[in-house]
Design an enzyme around this catalytic site. Sequence first.
Site, PDB file in Angstrom:
ATOM      1  CD  GLU A 210      73.068  60.710  43.008  1.00  0.00           C
ATOM      2  OE1 GLU A 210      72.452  60.518  44.036  1.00  0.00           O
ATOM      3  OE2 GLU A 210      72.404  60.434  41.924  1.00  0.00           O
TER       4      GLU A 210
ATOM      5  CD  GLU B 233      68.447  65.244  41.207  1.00  0.00           C
ATOM      6  OE1 GLU B 233      69.136  64.728  42.178  1.00  0.00           O
ATOM      7  OE2 GLU B 233      67.577  64.592  41.074  1.00  0.00           O
TER       8      GLU B 233
ATOM      9  CG  ASN C  56      70.629  59.022  38.654  1.00  0.00           C
ATOM     10  OD1 ASN C  56      71.400  58.929  39.392  1.00  0.00           O
ATOM     11  ND2 ASN C  56      69.341  58.943  39.492  1.00  0.00           N
ATOM     12  CD  GLU C  57      70.030  56.627  42.892  1.00  0.00           C
ATOM     13  OE1 GLU C  57      68.888  56.610  43.281  1.00  0.00           O
ATOM     14  OE2 GLU C  57      71.052  56.899  43.875  1.00  0.00           O
TER      15      GLU C  57
ATOM     16  CE1 TYR D 116      73.851  61.291  48.491  1.00  0.00           C
ATOM     17  CE2 TYR D 116      72.758  59.494  47.392  1.00  0.00           C
ATOM     18  CZ  TYR D 116      73.029  60.801  47.224  1.00  0.00           C
ATOM     19  OH  TYR D 116      72.833  61.601  46.365  1.00  0.00           O
TER      20      TYR D 116
HETATM   21  O1  AHR Z   1      70.868  63.365  45.556  1.00  0.00           O
HETATM   22  C1  AHR Z   1      69.588  63.192  45.681  1.00  0.00           C
HETATM   23  C2  AHR Z   1      69.092  61.761  45.121  1.00  0.00           C
HETATM   24  O2  AHR Z   1      69.678  60.644  45.483  1.00  0.00           O
HETATM   25  C3  AHR Z   1      69.398  61.594  43.643  1.00  0.00           C
HETATM   26  O3  AHR Z   1      68.441  62.258  42.894  1.00  0.00           O
HETATM   27  C4  AHR Z   1      69.212  60.192  43.440  1.00  0.00           C
HETATM   28  O4  AHR Z   1      70.123  59.820  42.502  1.00  0.00           O
HETATM   29  C5  AHR Z   1      69.617  59.740  44.761  1.00  0.00           C
HETATM   30  O5  AHR Z   1      68.789  58.711  45.149  1.00  0.00           O
END
Ligand code: AHR
Length: 494
Positions: free
Chosen positions: A296, A26, A173-174, A240
Site C-alpha cells: 500500500e 479494496e 493486513n495491518e 502513504y
Molecule cells: O487503502 C486504504 C486503507 O489504508 C486500507 O484499507 C488500509 O490497509 C490502510 O490503512
Amino acid sequence: MVNRVIIGADLGTVTIEKYIYGHFAEHLGRCIYEGFWVGEESPIPNTRGIRNDVVEALRKIKPPVLRWPGGCFADEYHWKDGIGPRESRPARVNTHWGGVTENNHFGTHEFMDLCEQLGADPYICGNVGSGTVQEMAEWVEYITFAGKSEMADLRRQNGREEPWRLPFFGVGNENWGCGGHMRPEYYADLYRRYQTYVRHYSGNRVYKIACGANTADYRWTEVLMREAGRWMDGLSLHYYTLPGTWEKKGSATQFDESEWFSTLRNALHMEELIRRHSAIMDRYDPQRRVGLIVDEWGTWYDVEPGTNPGFLYQQNTLRDALVAGIHLNIFNNHAERVKMANIAQTVNVLQAMILTDGPRMIVTPTYHVFEMYQHHQGATLLPVWVNCDNYTMDGEAIPAVSASASRDAQGVITLSLCNLDPNRSIELKGEARGTEIREITGRVLTAGAIDAHNTFEDPERVAPTQFDEHRLEQGGLTVKLPPKSVVVLRMRAS
Ligand code: AHR
C-alpha cells in the site's frame, strides 16, 4: 554546477520485478462496485459484470498483479459470503468504509475473472483479524485444489471445474491496526500458525506475505524477521504520502507551492523507509530471500468535497504524477529487496489510475506515469548516479531530480527522470557508460499548472506528449527537463 546523470549501461545484475508495478483494489467506496463491477444487467458495457472500459484502459499499462479484497476490509471478510448464486449471498455491513451494505456480489469467482480479463496475477489477502485458521485454509483449498475434496467440489458446484493459480497470499493486513491492534510478538506467532495451513496444492506454489510495518515502525520488522522470517516469502510495508497531517491532510486539487513541496518531500521519504527496513531484513536474511512488499502506497488527501468521507475519493493532479514517478524510481533502485508494490487504489479511491462517473471514465496523471514506466517491468536495473541542484523552499532542500534506469531484453535502455522543481527547467549532461547510444526517443508528462488534472469534461488536459529536448553529441547526452515533469527516454545503441 553542471547537473549530471551517469548510467552504468554495461552493469546490472538485478531484475526489476514486474510486480513493482502492481495495483490494489479494496471493497471501499466506488473501487469494486461501480469502478470494476457493474453487474451483468448494467447498461454500461461489461463482460460477465465487469466493465469493459476500465479493463481495456488498465490492460494498456500491463497490470502485473492485483491485491484484493483489502486493506482493512480483508480482516472482516468471510470469503464464503461471496460465492454461490448472487441473489442468495448475505448482505453485510462494511464497517470500515462508510457503514454501507456489502451485497457480496463481487466475490472470489468475480475477482479471479477480473484478474484473467486484466492479465494480472491475483494477490489475495486473508482474514487473520476476525477469521479462523480453518477459514483461511479452506479458501486456498477452494481456489487451488485440483482433486476431490469438499472445497474443490464446492468450487465446481459454483461453476469452476479447474482450480485457479494463486501465486500470492497475504496473511492478514495491518494487524497492528485495523487488522486486530496486535503487538508484533503476538502477530508473529499468529502468522506462523496461520501460514502453516496455507498449502501448496496441485502444483500451485503460494508466495506467502506477512503483514509488515506501518511506516517507520522498525521494531515491527525486527520482531517479524526474528520470530517468523523463515516462514515467509515476503514482508509488507505500508506508507502513504500526505501533504500535511492525518488530521489535516490537505486538498487534492487546491494547494500552493508549499504543499507541492511537502508532498514531494514526503514521497521521497519512501527511500529512507526502504533503506532502513531493508537493513533490518539484511541482518536476518543476508541472501535477500524475503521480499519487501510495499503493498500500500500513494497519496492520501482530504476527500473531494461533497463525497462520502468513508469512500476516500480524491482527484489526481500533476503532483500525483510526480509522486508516482518518484516512488517507482525508488522501488526500481531497490529492486534487490523490493519485489512487489501495489499503489492504493486502482479505481475511484486514493491515488487512482482511473476515475468513473456512472458510464463515464477518465484516466489520471498517475495512470500515465505507469504507462510511461512500463518498460522497466522485468528489465535489468542499471545503476544511475545523479548529481544535481536541489529544489529549495522556505530553507528546506530536496533533490530536484529523481531517476532510475534499466535495460530490457532487447538491450534498449529506459531512463526515467522527474524534475520536482515547478519553476525551473533543468539541463542534465548525461553519459551511458559502457555503450554508445545512437538513437533516443522520449515522452514527457507535464502541464501548465501544478494542480492540473483531468476531468470528465476535459479528460486529456494532462497526457504524455513526445519529448524532443535531448541531444546526442560526442557520445554524450544532453537533456533539458521542463519544470514539474516526468520524462522517460528510450535509448538504443544501434
Ligand atoms: O487503502 C486504504 C486503507 O489504508 C486500507 O484499507 C488500509 O490497509 C490502510 O490503512
